[in-house]
Design a protein around this motif. Structure first.
Motif, PDB file in Angstrom:
ATOM      1  N   ASP A 190      12.400   3.362   4.941  1.00 39.97           N
ATOM      2  CA  ASP A 190      11.199   3.039   5.715  1.00 39.97           C
ATOM      3  C   ASP A 190      11.295   1.594   6.202  1.00 39.97           C
ATOM      4  OD1 ASP A 190       8.658   2.265   6.591  1.00 39.97           O
ATOM      5  OD2 ASP A 190       7.667   3.643   5.209  1.00 39.97           O
ATOM      6  N   LYS A 191      11.566   1.421   7.498  1.00 41.79           N
ATOM      7  CA  LYS A 191      11.792   0.077   8.038  1.00 41.79           C
ATOM      8  C   LYS A 191      10.550  -0.792   7.924  1.00 41.79           C
ATOM      9  CE  LYS A 191      10.857   1.276  12.855  1.00 41.79           C
ATOM     10  NZ  LYS A 191      11.390   1.367  14.197  1.00 41.79           N
ATOM     11  N   HIS A 192       9.369  -0.198   7.983  1.00 38.66           N
ATOM     12  CA  HIS A 192       8.135  -0.972   7.853  1.00 38.66           C
ATOM     13  C   HIS A 192       7.956  -1.477   6.424  1.00 38.66           C
ATOM     14  CE1 HIS A 192       7.390   1.586  11.428  1.00 38.66           C
ATOM     15  NE2 HIS A 192       7.071   0.400  11.910  1.00 38.66           N
ATOM     16  N   LYS A 193       8.274  -0.641   5.454  1.00 41.29           N
ATOM     17  CA  LYS A 193       8.182  -1.067   4.054  1.00 41.29           C
ATOM     18  C   LYS A 193       9.206  -2.169   3.779  1.00 41.29           C
ATOM     19  CE  LYS A 193       7.840   0.584  -0.670  1.00 41.29           C
ATOM     20  NZ  LYS A 193       6.578  -0.077  -0.965  1.00 41.29           N
ATOM     21  N   ARG A 194      10.418  -2.013   4.282  1.00 43.71           N
ATOM     22  CA  ARG A 194      11.446  -3.048   4.091  1.00 43.71           C
ATOM     23  C   ARG A 194      11.017  -4.364   4.728  1.00 43.71           C
ATOM     24  NH1 ARG A 194      15.478   0.568   5.977  1.00 43.71           N
ATOM     25  NH2 ARG A 194      15.733  -0.849   7.711  1.00 43.71           N
ATOM     26  N   LEU A 195      10.478  -4.290   5.940  1.00 43.17           N
ATOM     27  CA  LEU A 195      10.026  -5.502   6.631  1.00 43.17           C
ATOM     28  C   LEU A 195       8.898  -6.183   5.852  1.00 43.17           C
ATOM     29  CD1 LEU A 195      10.060  -7.433   9.050  1.00 43.17           C
ATOM     30  CD2 LEU A 195       8.475  -5.851  10.202  1.00 43.17           C
ATOM     31  N   ALA A 196       7.940  -5.404   5.382  1.00 43.78           N
ATOM     32  CA  ALA A 196       6.830  -5.969   4.605  1.00 43.78           C
ATOM     33  C   ALA A 196       7.344  -6.615   3.323  1.00 43.78           C
ATOM     34  CB  ALA A 196       5.809  -4.889   4.285  1.00 43.78           C
ATOM     35  N   ASN A 197       8.238  -5.934   2.621  1.00 44.59           N
ATOM     36  CA  ASN A 197       8.780  -6.483   1.378  1.00 44.59           C
ATOM     37  C   ASN A 197       9.602  -7.738   1.628  1.00 44.59           C
ATOM     38  OD1 ASN A 197       7.596  -4.515  -0.177  1.00 44.59           O
ATOM     39  ND2 ASN A 197       9.398  -3.212  -0.220  1.00 44.59           N
ATOM     40  N   ALA A 238       2.573 -11.063  -9.917  1.00 48.02           N
ATOM     41  CA  ALA A 238       2.283 -10.254  -8.738  1.00 48.02           C
ATOM     42  C   ALA A 238       1.678  -8.917  -9.145  1.00 48.02           C
ATOM     43  CB  ALA A 238       3.559 -10.001  -7.945  1.00 48.02           C
ATOM     44  N   LEU A 239       0.766  -8.457  -8.341  1.00 48.78           N
ATOM     45  CA  LEU A 239       0.190  -7.125  -8.457  1.00 48.78           C
ATOM     46  C   LEU A 239       0.658  -6.365  -7.229  1.00 48.78           C
ATOM     47  CD1 LEU A 239      -1.835  -4.980  -9.522  1.00 48.78           C
ATOM     48  CD2 LEU A 239      -3.577  -6.152  -8.170  1.00 48.78           C
ATOM     49  N   VAL A 240       1.455  -5.323  -7.422  1.00 48.92           N
ATOM     50  CA  VAL A 240       1.995  -4.577  -6.287  1.00 48.92           C
ATOM     51  C   VAL A 240       1.769  -3.084  -6.466  1.00 48.92           C
ATOM     52  CG1 VAL A 240       3.762  -6.317  -5.822  1.00 48.92           C
ATOM     53  CG2 VAL A 240       4.334  -4.364  -7.240  1.00 48.92           C
ATOM     54  N   LEU A 241       1.711  -2.386  -5.354  1.00 48.89           N
ATOM     55  CA  LEU A 241       1.658  -0.928  -5.365  1.00 48.89           C
ATOM     56  C   LEU A 241       3.069  -0.442  -5.135  1.00 48.89           C
ATOM     57  CD1 LEU A 241      -1.557  -0.359  -3.226  1.00 48.89           C
ATOM     58  CD2 LEU A 241      -1.339  -0.592  -5.707  1.00 48.89           C
ATOM     59  N   ASP A 242       3.532   0.413  -6.013  1.00 43.46           N
ATOM     60  CA  ASP A 242       4.920   0.860  -5.937  1.00 43.46           C
ATOM     61  C   ASP A 242       5.059   2.260  -6.498  1.00 43.46           C
ATOM     62  OD1 ASP A 242       7.348  -0.035  -4.927  1.00 43.46           O
ATOM     63  OD2 ASP A 242       7.469  -1.715  -6.301  1.00 43.46           O
ATOM     64  N   GLY A 243       6.153   2.902  -6.111  1.00 43.10           N
ATOM     65  CA  GLY A 243       6.495   4.223  -6.624  1.00 43.10           C
ATOM     66  C   GLY A 243       7.617   4.113  -7.634  1.00 43.10           C
ATOM     67  N   PRO A 244       8.232   5.230  -7.998  1.00 42.47           N
ATOM     68  CA  PRO A 244       9.243   5.234  -9.054  1.00 42.47           C
ATOM     69  C   PRO A 244      10.498   4.426  -8.736  1.00 42.47           C
ATOM     70  CG  PRO A 244       9.145   7.382  -7.977  1.00 42.47           C
ATOM     71  CD  PRO A 244       7.993   6.569  -7.458  1.00 42.47           C
ATOM     72  N   ALA A 276      10.426   1.550  -7.317  1.00 39.60           N
ATOM     73  CA  ALA A 276      10.016   0.146  -7.454  1.00 39.60           C
ATOM     74  C   ALA A 276      10.610  -0.730  -6.354  1.00 39.60           C
ATOM     75  CB  ALA A 276      10.382  -0.378  -8.840  1.00 39.60           C
ATOM     76  N   ILE A 277      10.552  -0.261  -5.136  1.00 36.74           N
ATOM     77  CA  ILE A 277      11.171  -0.984  -4.025  1.00 36.74           C
ATOM     78  C   ILE A 277      10.546  -2.372  -3.858  1.00 36.74           C
ATOM     79  CG2 ILE A 277      11.591  -0.964  -1.534  1.00 36.74           C
ATOM     80  CD1 ILE A 277      11.644   2.153  -1.784  1.00 36.74           C
ATOM     81  N   THR A 278       9.238  -2.452  -3.899  1.00 32.57           N
ATOM     82  CA  THR A 278       8.576  -3.751  -3.764  1.00 32.57           C
ATOM     83  C   THR A 278       8.857  -4.618  -4.985  1.00 32.57           C
ATOM     84  OG1 THR A 278       6.857  -2.762  -2.392  1.00 32.57           O
ATOM     85  CG2 THR A 278       6.366  -4.896  -3.402  1.00 32.57           C
ATOM     86  N   ALA A 279       8.739  -4.054  -6.166  1.00 33.78           N
ATOM     87  CA  ALA A 279       9.012  -4.816  -7.390  1.00 33.78           C
ATOM     88  C   ALA A 279      10.454  -5.312  -7.417  1.00 33.78           C
ATOM     89  CB  ALA A 279       8.722  -3.961  -8.625  1.00 33.78           C
ATOM     90  N   GLU A 280      11.388  -4.473  -7.022  1.00 33.87           N
ATOM     91  CA  GLU A 280      12.798  -4.886  -7.003  1.00 33.87           C
ATOM     92  C   GLU A 280      13.026  -6.024  -6.007  1.00 33.87           C
ATOM     93  OE1 GLU A 280      15.361  -4.060  -8.907  1.00 33.87           O
ATOM     94  OE2 GLU A 280      14.281  -2.572 -10.090  1.00 33.87           O
ATOM     95  N   THR A 281      12.320  -6.001  -4.876  1.00 39.93           N
ATOM     96  CA  THR A 281      12.423  -7.095  -3.911  1.00 39.93           C
ATOM     97  C   THR A 281      11.935  -8.396  -4.543  1.00 39.93           C
ATOM     98  OG1 THR A 281      12.102  -5.575  -2.053  1.00 39.93           O
ATOM     99  CG2 THR A 281      11.692  -7.903  -1.625  1.00 39.93           C
ATOM    100  N   LEU A 282      10.828  -8.331  -5.282  1.00 43.64           N
ATOM    101  CA  LEU A 282      10.301  -9.519  -5.949  1.00 43.64           C
ATOM    102  C   LEU A 282      11.211  -9.980  -7.088  1.00 43.64           C
ATOM    103  CD1 LEU A 282       6.506  -8.650  -5.950  1.00 43.64           C
ATOM    104  CD2 LEU A 282       7.718 -10.281  -4.484  1.00 43.64           C
TER     105      LEU A 282
END
Length: 124
Positions: A26-33, A56-62, A64-70
């Motif tokens: 998802d290019k939008h999710k990657r860009l946001a992250n 950080a408080l993030v919304l993520d799925g299994p 953990a794309i956002t968490a892994e970016t952080l």
């Protein structure tokens, strides 16, 4: 000094519906992250706050794309809170990514922490 909020509420029996194969591409999710990671790094350069001390408080799925970016940006896994209503996702987040996952909705988490006056986050 606060109690860790690990008890799943009744609403925790929810299944994750965002199809896995779309998440990573998802290019939008990657860009946001990537934007969030850049912000975190810039904050570290202009503020006395160390990235590793940020929370950080993030919304993520299994995955953990956002968490892994952080994590790649320098945050510590125990400082990344991920509320998720799916107990299966919470188990994966805890065991695979070692982030602080909370079984429940973000609304329930915020209500509970507001009531207890705990968990101020640097990044939401």
């Amino acid at each position: 000094s606060g109690r860790v909020l690990d008890q799943p509420p009744q609403s925790a029996l929810v299944h994750d519906t965002y199809v896995t194969r779309y998440r990573r591409n998802d290019k939008h999710k990657r860009l946001a992250n990537d934007t969030v990671a850049t912000f975190v790094k810039q904050t570290n350069n202009t503020d006395a706050t160390q990235i590793s001390d940020m929370s950080a408080l993030v919304l993520d799925g299994p995955e953990a794309i956002t968490a892994e970016t952080l994590l790649r940006a320098g945050l510590r896994p125990e400082n990344i809170l991920v509320p998720n209503p799916s107990t299966a996702v919470v188990t994966t987040l805890r065991s695979t990514h070692q982030v602080h996952a909370w079984a429940g909705t973000v609304e329930a988490y915020l209500k509970e922490t507001r009531r207890r006056r705990q968990h101020q986050h640097d990044l939401v």
